[in-house]
Design a protein around this motif. Sequence first.
Motif, PDB file in Angstrom:
ATOM      1  N   LEU A 192       0.829  -1.201   0.000  1.00 36.99           N
ATOM      2  CA  LEU A 192       0.000   0.000   0.000  1.00 36.99           C
ATOM      3  C   LEU A 192       0.865   1.253   0.000  1.00 36.99           C
ATOM      4  O   LEU A 192       0.622   2.196  -0.759  1.00 36.99           O
ATOM      5  CB  LEU A 192      -0.931  -0.003   1.221  1.00 36.99           C
ATOM      6  N   ARG A 193       1.892   1.280   0.859  1.00 41.10           N
ATOM      7  CA  ARG A 193       2.760   2.457   0.970  1.00 41.10           C
ATOM      8  C   ARG A 193       3.966   2.401   0.048  1.00 41.10           C
ATOM      9  O   ARG A 193       4.638   3.405  -0.148  1.00 41.10           O
ATOM     10  CB  ARG A 193       3.263   2.612   2.412  1.00 41.10           C
ATOM     11  N   GLN A 194       4.270   1.198  -0.470  1.00 40.77           N
ATOM     12  CA  GLN A 194       5.469   0.990  -1.280  1.00 40.77           C
ATOM     13  C   GLN A 194       6.720   1.426  -0.529  1.00 40.77           C
ATOM     14  O   GLN A 194       7.622   2.061  -1.063  1.00 40.77           O
ATOM     15  CB  GLN A 194       5.360   1.722  -2.626  1.00 40.77           C
ATOM     16  N   GLU A 195       6.744   1.081   0.747  1.00 39.36           N
ATOM     17  CA  GLU A 195       7.877   1.387   1.614  1.00 39.36           C
ATOM     18  C   GLU A 195       8.111   0.221   2.566  1.00 39.36           C
ATOM     19  O   GLU A 195       7.201  -0.583   2.818  1.00 39.36           O
ATOM     20  CB  GLU A 195       7.611   2.652   2.444  1.00 39.36           C
ATOM     21  N   LEU A 196       9.345   0.159   3.099  1.00 40.91           N
ATOM     22  CA  LEU A 196       9.627  -0.822   4.135  1.00 40.91           C
ATOM     23  C   LEU A 196       8.893  -0.406   5.407  1.00 40.91           C
ATOM     24  O   LEU A 196       9.014   0.732   5.852  1.00 40.91           O
ATOM     25  CB  LEU A 196      11.130  -0.916   4.395  1.00 40.91           C
ATOM     26  N   ARG A 197       8.138  -1.325   5.975  1.00 34.56           N
ATOM     27  CA  ARG A 197       7.374  -1.045   7.186  1.00 34.56           C
ATOM     28  C   ARG A 197       7.472  -2.222   8.145  1.00 34.56           C
ATOM     29  O   ARG A 197       7.763  -3.351   7.748  1.00 34.56           O
ATOM     30  CB  ARG A 197       5.895  -0.789   6.852  1.00 34.56           C
ATOM     31  N   SER A 198       7.189  -1.940   9.413  1.00 34.23           N
ATOM     32  CA  SER A 198       7.078  -2.995  10.414  1.00 34.23           C
ATOM     33  C   SER A 198       5.660  -2.976  10.972  1.00 34.23           C
ATOM     34  O   SER A 198       5.079  -1.902  11.177  1.00 34.23           O
ATOM     35  CB  SER A 198       8.100  -2.795  11.541  1.00 34.23           C
ATOM     36  N   PHE A 199       5.094  -4.169  11.196  1.00 37.01           N
ATOM     37  CA  PHE A 199       3.717  -4.303  11.674  1.00 37.01           C
ATOM     38  C   PHE A 199       3.722  -5.120  12.962  1.00 37.01           C
ATOM     39  O   PHE A 199       4.242  -6.237  12.990  1.00 37.01           O
ATOM     40  CB  PHE A 199       2.846  -5.003  10.631  1.00 37.01           C
ATOM     41  N   ARG A 200       3.147  -4.571  14.024  1.00 35.86           N
ATOM     42  CA  ARG A 200       3.032  -5.302  15.276  1.00 35.86           C
ATOM     43  C   ARG A 200       2.030  -6.445  15.111  1.00 35.86           C
ATOM     44  O   ARG A 200       0.900  -6.235  14.688  1.00 35.86           O
ATOM     45  CB  ARG A 200       2.580  -4.363  16.395  1.00 35.86           C
ATOM     46  N   LEU A 201       2.454  -7.650  15.470  1.00 39.26           N
ATOM     47  CA  LEU A 201       1.594  -8.804  15.252  1.00 39.26           C
ATOM     48  C   LEU A 201       0.363  -8.785  16.156  1.00 39.26           C
ATOM     49  O   LEU A 201      -0.672  -9.367  15.802  1.00 39.26           O
ATOM     50  CB  LEU A 201       2.377 -10.100  15.465  1.00 39.26           C
ATOM     51  N   ASP A 202       0.439  -8.133  17.320  1.00 38.01           N
ATOM     52  CA  ASP A 202      -0.745  -8.074  18.176  1.00 38.01           C
ATOM     53  C   ASP A 202      -1.799  -7.123  17.610  1.00 38.01           C
ATOM     54  O   ASP A 202      -2.937  -7.083  18.105  1.00 38.01           O
ATOM     55  CB  ASP A 202      -0.367  -7.651  19.600  1.00 38.01           C
ATOM     56  N   PHE A 220      18.915  -8.998   4.474  1.00 37.38           N
ATOM     57  CA  PHE A 220      17.986  -8.047   5.078  1.00 37.38           C
ATOM     58  C   PHE A 220      18.094  -8.161   6.587  1.00 37.38           C
ATOM     59  O   PHE A 220      17.978  -9.252   7.144  1.00 37.38           O
ATOM     60  CB  PHE A 220      16.554  -8.333   4.630  1.00 37.38           C
ATOM     61  N   ASP A 221      18.339  -7.038   7.259  1.00 37.12           N
ATOM     62  CA  ASP A 221      18.497  -7.004   8.713  1.00 37.12           C
ATOM     63  C   ASP A 221      17.349  -6.204   9.309  1.00 37.12           C
ATOM     64  O   ASP A 221      17.375  -4.968   9.310  1.00 37.12           O
ATOM     65  CB  ASP A 221      19.841  -6.382   9.085  1.00 37.12           C
ATOM     66  N   ALA A 222      16.324  -6.899   9.794  1.00 33.93           N
ATOM     67  CA  ALA A 222      15.150  -6.219  10.337  1.00 33.93           C
ATOM     68  C   ALA A 222      15.485  -5.430  11.593  1.00 33.93           C
ATOM     69  O   ALA A 222      14.980  -4.325  11.799  1.00 33.93           O
ATOM     70  CB  ALA A 222      14.061  -7.246  10.632  1.00 33.93           C
ATOM     71  N   LEU A 223      16.347  -5.977  12.451  1.00 26.89           N
ATOM     72  CA  LEU A 223      16.699  -5.278  13.683  1.00 26.89           C
ATOM     73  C   LEU A 223      17.445  -3.985  13.390  1.00 26.89           C
ATOM     74  O   LEU A 223      17.222  -2.960  14.039  1.00 26.89           O
ATOM     75  CB  LEU A 223      17.535  -6.187  14.585  1.00 26.89           C
ATOM     76  N   ALA A 224      18.340  -4.023  12.407  1.00 22.61           N
ATOM     77  CA  ALA A 224      19.070  -2.810  12.036  1.00 22.61           C
ATOM     78  C   ALA A 224      18.108  -1.749  11.502  1.00 22.61           C
ATOM     79  O   ALA A 224      18.246  -0.554  11.801  1.00 22.61           O
ATOM     80  CB  ALA A 224      20.136  -3.129  10.991  1.00 22.61           C
ATOM     81  N   LEU A 225      17.110  -2.178  10.727  1.00 16.80           N
ATOM     82  CA  LEU A 225      16.111  -1.239  10.218  1.00 16.80           C
ATOM     83  C   LEU A 225      15.326  -0.612  11.361  1.00 16.80           C
ATOM     84  O   LEU A 225      15.078   0.602  11.380  1.00 16.80           O
ATOM     85  CB  LEU A 225      15.162  -1.964   9.266  1.00 16.80           C
ATOM     86  N   ALA A 226      14.942  -1.439  12.347  1.00 15.26           N
ATOM     87  CA  ALA A 226      14.178  -0.924  13.481  1.00 15.26           C
ATOM     88  C   ALA A 226      15.003   0.065  14.294  1.00 15.26           C
ATOM     89  O   ALA A 226      14.509   1.125  14.686  1.00 15.26           O
ATOM     90  CB  ALA A 226      13.717  -2.082  14.369  1.00 15.26           C
ATOM     91  N   ARG A 227      16.259  -0.260  14.516  1.00 16.44           N
ATOM     92  CA  ARG A 227      17.102   0.647  15.306  1.00 16.44           C
ATOM     93  C   ARG A 227      17.344   1.953  14.574  1.00 16.44           C
ATOM     94  O   ARG A 227      17.399   3.024  15.175  1.00 16.44           O
ATOM     95  CB  ARG A 227      18.430  -0.037  15.629  1.00 16.44           C
ATOM     96  N   ALA A 228      17.482   1.870  13.246  1.00 15.21           N
ATOM     97  CA  ALA A 228      17.731   3.081  12.465  1.00 15.21           C
ATOM     98  C   ALA A 228      16.533   4.013  12.481  1.00 15.21           C
ATOM     99  O   ALA A 228      16.686   5.237  12.336  1.00 15.21           O
ATOM    100  CB  ALA A 228      18.085   2.713  11.027  1.00 15.21           C
ATOM    101  N   SER A 229      15.329   3.471  12.678  1.00 16.79           N
ATOM    102  CA  SER A 229      14.124   4.299  12.668  1.00 16.79           C
ATOM    103  C   SER A 229      13.854   4.954  14.009  1.00 16.79           C
ATOM    104  O   SER A 229      12.968   5.803  14.126  1.00 16.79           O
ATOM    105  CB  SER A 229      12.910   3.451  12.266  1.00 16.79           C
ATOM    106  N   LEU A 230      14.624   4.558  15.041  1.00 18.83           N
ATOM    107  CA  LEU A 230      14.429   5.132  16.361  1.00 18.83           C
ATOM    108  C   LEU A 230      15.503   6.174  16.645  1.00 18.83           C
ATOM    109  O   LEU A 230      16.590   6.141  16.066  1.00 18.83           O
ATOM    110  CB  LEU A 230      14.497   4.024  17.421  1.00 18.83           C
TER     111      LEU A 230
END
Length: 319
Positions: A192-202, A220-230
Motif C-alpha cells: 500500500l505504501r510501497q515502503e519498508l514497514r514494520s507491523f506489530r503482530l498483536d 535483510f536485517d530487520a533489527l538494524a532497520l528498526a534501530r535506524a528508525s528510532l
Amino acid sequence: MYDPSMRILTVLELLQARESVTGAELARRLEVSPRTVQRYVTRLQDLGIPVEGRRGVGGAYRLKPGFRLPPLMFTGEEALALALGLRALKQLGLHTLTPAAEGASAKLTRSLPAPLREDMHALEAAVQLDASPWVVSTDAALLATLLRAVRGAQVVEFAYTSLTGRASRRRANVYRVMHLDGRWYAVGLCQLRQELRSFRLDRVRDLAVLDETFTPPATFDALALARASLPARPRHDISVWLACPPEALQGRLTTWHTDITAEAGGTRVRCQREELEWFASFLLALPYPVRVDSPPALLDTLRVMAERGRTLLAAQATG
C-alpha cells in the motif's frame, strides 16, 4: 574419538539430518573404514532402524522416507538449554504455546537418563522466570502462519490497526519476523505504501497467505532497520516517581530507552525522550499521583500544558 556405540548413534543422527549420506563421507566423519561403516549400518538395521543402502561406487545410505526418531541423546548443556528455552516461551509473549511446551518438557524429561532427569527436576524446583508485564501476548498460530509465508516468499494480506486506532487492509512482502521491546513484528515491503514497514503482530487480524510470491532481498536485517528508525540519541533524561505498582503501567509505556523499577511503594521511571510534550501528555493521562524529579524542562512543559487547559476551559465557560 567416540566409542563404537557413540559412533553408531552418530551414524543415526547424520542419516536423520540428511536425505542420504555416502559411505565414504560417513567413514571420513567417523574416522573409520568403509567396512566398519557397513557394520554400523547393519547394527542399526538389527535394532529395527530402516536404513536403506545403495551399493557400488558412490553408494549411499538413507533412512526409509518418513521415518524419524526423536533425539534421545543430549549432553547436560543441551538438555539445560532445551528446558530453559521451553520455560522462557512466556517471555516472548507466546502464552498459547504453554500446553505444547509442557508436553515437550515432559517428553524431554522422560527421554533423559536418570542423572540428567534429576538435573531437570532440580531446574524446575530452583529456577523462577518472572513474566515481564511489558511483553505483549501474541497468537502463536498467527506467528506460525506468517513464518510459513516468509519461508515460501508469499505475499500476505491482513487487517491492521495502527497505534492511533485507524483500521486498514494491507498486503505485504514480509522479509523477516522479529521480537523487539516485548513485541513481535513483521517487517517487509508494504504494498500500500510501497515502503519498508514494520507491523506489530498483536495488531494484525485475519491474516491470509496468498498465492502471489515475491523475490526477497539477498540480505535483510530487520533489527538494524528498526534501530535506524528510532532516535539514536534522545535528548532529555527523565526521572519521575509514580504512586502505582510497575504492573499498572503495562501497555501504557514503551520500554525503549526506559528503566522501570519498584521504589518506595510506587514506581520509578527513568527514561530518555526527544519530545517532552508526548511524555507530559502520558503523565497527565495517568490516574495516579506523579512526582517529577528531572528534568526541569519537563515541569515547564507541564506548566505550559496546564495553561492551555485553563485557557480552553475559560473559553468554554464564556462561550
